[in-house]
Write a protein that holds these residues in place. Structure first.
Motif, PDB file in Angstrom:
ATOM      1  N   LYS A  27       0.827  -1.213   0.000  1.00 23.51           N
ATOM      2  CA  LYS A  27       0.000   0.000   0.000  1.00 23.51           C
ATOM      3  C   LYS A  27       0.862   1.265   0.000  1.00 23.51           C
ATOM      4  O   LYS A  27       0.651   2.164  -0.809  1.00 23.51           O
ATOM      5  CB  LYS A  27      -0.921   0.003   1.247  1.00 23.51           C
ATOM      6  N   THR A  28       1.819   1.294   0.916  1.00 23.21           N
ATOM      7  CA  THR A  28       2.683   2.477   0.992  1.00 23.21           C
ATOM      8  C   THR A  28       3.472   2.646  -0.301  1.00 23.21           C
ATOM      9  O   THR A  28       3.651   3.756  -0.799  1.00 23.21           O
ATOM     10  CB  THR A  28       3.634   2.353   2.194  1.00 23.21           C
ATOM     11  N   THR A  29       3.912   1.515  -0.838  1.00 18.23           N
ATOM     12  CA  THR A  29       4.675   1.568  -2.087  1.00 18.23           C
ATOM     13  C   THR A  29       3.846   2.209  -3.190  1.00 18.23           C
ATOM     14  O   THR A  29       4.320   3.095  -3.913  1.00 18.23           O
ATOM     15  CB  THR A  29       5.089   0.131  -2.496  1.00 18.23           C
ATOM     16  N   CYS A  44      -2.620  10.077   1.842  1.00 21.27           N
ATOM     17  CA  CYS A  44      -2.538   9.947   3.286  1.00 21.27           C
ATOM     18  C   CYS A  44      -2.198   8.507   3.629  1.00 21.27           C
ATOM     19  O   CYS A  44      -2.926   7.592   3.250  1.00 21.27           O
ATOM     20  CB  CYS A  44      -3.874  10.312   3.939  1.00 21.27           C
ATOM     21  N   ASP A  45      -1.084   8.318   4.318  1.00 23.91           N
ATOM     22  CA  ASP A  45      -0.669   6.961   4.676  1.00 23.91           C
ATOM     23  C   ASP A  45      -0.996   6.710   6.144  1.00 23.91           C
ATOM     24  O   ASP A  45      -0.302   7.200   7.025  1.00 23.91           O
ATOM     25  CB  ASP A  45       0.828   6.786   4.411  1.00 23.91           C
ATOM     26  N   GLU A  46      -2.050   5.971   6.373  1.00 24.02           N
ATOM     27  CA  GLU A  46      -2.518   5.673   7.731  1.00 24.02           C
ATOM     28  C   GLU A  46      -2.589   6.930   8.588  1.00 24.02           C
ATOM     29  O   GLU A  46      -1.971   6.999   9.651  1.00 24.02           O
ATOM     30  CB  GLU A  46      -1.612   4.626   8.385  1.00 24.02           C
ATOM     31  N   PRO A  47      -3.354   7.909   8.166  1.00 24.17           N
ATOM     32  CA  PRO A  47      -3.360   9.200   8.879  1.00 24.17           C
ATOM     33  C   PRO A  47      -3.898   9.084  10.299  1.00 24.17           C
ATOM     34  O   PRO A  47      -3.628   9.959  11.119  1.00 24.17           O
ATOM     35  CB  PRO A  47      -4.268  10.080   8.017  1.00 24.17           C
TER      36      PRO A  47
END
Ligand SMILES: Nc1ncnc2c1ncn2[C@@H]1O[C@H](COP(=O)(O)OP(=O)(O)OP(=O)(O)O)[C@@H](O)[C@H]1O
Ligand SMILES: [Mg+2]
Lengths: 244, 385
Positions: free
Chosen positions: A48-50, A169-172
């Motif tokens: 996901k982050t990638t 937004c990465d796991e905000p």
């Protein structure tokens, strides 16, 4: 009326661990409409982050193309990409990533240092952005003097301040309690609905995903069929089991 | 410079660490500022002198004296422009500390001022000096320091030259001279009238310390010096004639190559500081990889990040260098009251520039490696943590 803001075409990404190439994303295809609020879910390590980093122009894929608002960002040089990021994308991370030495106001002003705005204009814009997230009274506070939820609001203000079309937004809410998380998600929702921001948000929290218009599920570097909203929690659990 | 606030703020992020690094840098530059004048002094740069002035001294011992007739004989030699003579008076002015701030000499007023054109004395004061038996003149810095004014009586307690009344001498200050920049010989002196001095002293009448003369043609100075020394080669008091520059330089060289030694010590100090600061800087960078990655995420160019990190190092070293050298200048200025021997030491503009250049190179050496690392930082990796 809505058109595609993001077109991801056959994107593959692999990381090298020593001599071995570890594939993370495999020929991924994805279209995100302008004005969408997309929740990206999936087990840890699924990529996901990638994917988010690629969408935000923080990294480049090994193959495939990404087009955003008609601009093929996979063809940009590092220099051009940095410029593009400063104008087109706002980033929100799990751990806020504010500069601890700067006040909230100065943190929000950071992206504007790259523009030709005057100091007064920068100040005004940053103040407005802090107002949007309801934190203008705390403008002079350092991050260490703010709660997690407040810090994340500052981070959102920073992501907003240059008025980008896209927020990633990465796991905000990954580090926040329920109440603060709801506050943050509420703000994101308003940004999406009232300010027309397109938002891509990675989350592990099915309740957070409910704030989004759509959800996508990722597993082992591939997008799997989006489960309908009601069954999301169950699916998430199952996905986690299969990932283990 | 919009990024300046950012640079300045990051220096404040770890106040103790920055403070300690700054303190050690400052001490190093303070040391530099205090020792650089020593290097200058012992490199022969302390007294700037005229090339065409020659000093005639007793050949064998500095405690010997020359007969005063040498003065007239040398004056008559071909190629000698003007000859004057000077005699070390010594003595005590007020106390030992005040005394060591300047030297006292008995001279032939007219000729002495002629061979030392760098000493500027108003004409009427020169006349007064020539015509007043008990007259004395003093350099302006000394007059100001001891609040001497024309018309004052200057008491000197003799330690060598006793007079008929014992050891108490009293002179009338009739002039205050300025020393033209570029030729500092004659600064920090009190000059008294030789005729009065010779008449009044009870021992050693008719002897002098040096004959000082100027040559009309600089190219001839060596041969004239040789003919002076030849003239007295078989007399009871042989002479050694050298240029004023060589004379002053020789005095200094007797102390060994102190300049080089001091430089070596300073190099060692700066090398240590270099290692310490480099270590601190790279540690500081490691602590803020995340922050730099955030800057890049926001669209800061790689080069901008490099410059920000480098600017931090520059700001730190230049500020501390400025403070250290400034403090050194201050100490030298006021330290002369405590250590009068350094009264003519001061930081030259060249020393200050050299210090800033050292600071600049130091900043590059300690700042460039972390700055390059920051520039090459990969955002995705750095944010991963
Ligand atoms: N910079 C990197 N270098 C090497 N491997 C990496 C790098 N970044 C990610 N990976 C690997 O790629 C895979 C996907 O990582 P990614 O961070 O995209 O997962 P994720 O879905 O965001 O997980 P999480 O939910 O835990 O944040 C993981 O196996 C990870 O170890
Ligand atoms: Mg992740």
């Amino acid at each position: 009326m809505s058109h595609a803001l993001i077109e991801v075409c056959d994107v593959s990404k692999q990381y090298r661990r020593g001599k071995i190439a570890v594939p993370v994303l495999r020929e991924l295809n994805l279209t995100i409409e302008q004005g969408d609020f997309l929740a990206l879910m999936g087990p840890s390590g699924s990529g996901k982050t990638t994917l988010l980093n690629l969408l935000g122009g923080l990294d480049q894929p090994n193959s495939g193309t990404i087009e955003i608002d008609g601009q093929c960002i996979t063809r940009l040089s590092a220099r051009e990409l940095a410029r593009w990021r400063s104008q087109q994308v706002g980033f929100v991370f799990q751990f806020y990533n504010l500069l601890p030495i700067l006040t909230a106001q100065k943190n929000v002003e950071l992206p504007l240092l790259l523009t030709s705005l005057s100091a007064a204009q920068r100040k005004f814009r940053a103040h407005t952005a802090l107002e949007v997230v309801g934190l203008s009274e705390r403008a002079d506070h350092r991050p260490s003097e703010l709660s997690g939820g407040q810090q994340q609001r500052v981070a959102i203000a920073r992501a907003l301040v240059s008025d980008p079309a896209l927020l990633v937004c990465d796991e905000p809410t990954g580090d926040l309690d329920r109440e603060s998380a709801d506050e943050i998600l509420g703000i994101l929702q308003i940004l999406n609905e009232e300010h027309g921001k397109t938002i891509v948000m990675v989350t592990h929290d099915p309740k957070a995903a409910k704030y989004a218009r759509h959800s996508l599920f990722m597993d082992k570097g591939e997008l799997v069929a989006a489960p309908d909203r009601e069954s999301l929690p169950g699916n998430a659990e199952k996905a986690k089991e299969t990932a283990l | 410079m919009k990024f300046f606030g950012l640079v300045f703020a990051s220096l404040r992020r770890k106040p103790i660490r920055t403070g300690l690094t700054a303190a050690s840098l400052m001490v190093a530059f303070l040391l530099f500022g205090l020792l650089e004048p020593v290097v200058q002094a012992f490199s022969g740069g302390a007294a700037v002198s005229s090339e065409n002035r020659m000093w005639v001294s007793p050949r064998h011992s500095i405690s010997d004296m020359l007969p005063v007739r040498y003065h007239q004989q040398i004056q008559r030699l071909d190629g000698v422009d003007v000859a004057a003579h000077q005699t070390w008076f010594g003595g005590v002015y007020i106390d030992a500390v005040s005394s060591s701030a300047f030297t006292r000499w008995a001279v032939t007023p007219r000729e002495f001022m002629q061979v030392n054109p760098q000493l500027e004395l108003p004409l009427e004061q020169l006349d007064a000096f020539i015509n007043t038996r008990t007259g004395a003149i003093v350099s302006r810095n000394i007059a100001e320091r001891f609040d001497m004014k024309v018309g004052d009586k200057i008491p000197i307690l003799a330690d060598i030259w006793h007079n008929e009344d014992g050891s108490q001498w009293e002179f009338d200050l009739v002039g205050i001279y300025d020393v033209i920049e570029g030729d500092s010989v004659g600064a920090n002196r009190l000059l008294v009238n030789y005729d009065f001095f010779d008449e009044y002293r009870i021992v050693g009448k008719g002897v002098i310390s040096n004959v000082v003369f100027t040559v009309a043609d600089l190219a001839q100075s060596a041969s004239i010096a040789a003919s002076v020394d030849d003239m007295y080669s078989n007399s009871e008091m042989e002479t050694l004639t050298v240029s004023e520059q060589d004379y002053l330089l020789n005095q200094i060289k007797q102390l060994g190559n102190i300049g080089l030694m001091v430089r070596a010590i300073m190099a060692a100090v700066f090398f240590t500081i270099l290692l310490l600061t480099a270590n601190t800087m790279s540690q500081a960078l490691r602590d803020r990889v995340g922050e730099l990655a955030v800057l890049k995420t926001l669209g800061f160019q790689d080069v901008s990040v490099l410059l920000i990190v480098l600017a931090e190092a520059l700001l730190l070293t230049l500020i501390t260098a400025g403070a250290g050298i400034g403090l050194a200048a201050y100490l030298l200025r006021f330290g002369e009251y405590v250590v009068p021997q350094i009264s003519h030491w001061s930081l030259s503009i060249n020393s200050v520039l050299l210090g800033l250049a050292v600071a600049f190179v130091l900043a590059l050496l300690v700042g460039l490696p972390p700055a390059l690392k920051a520039m090459r930082l990969n955002i995705a990796d750095a944010l991963q943590r």
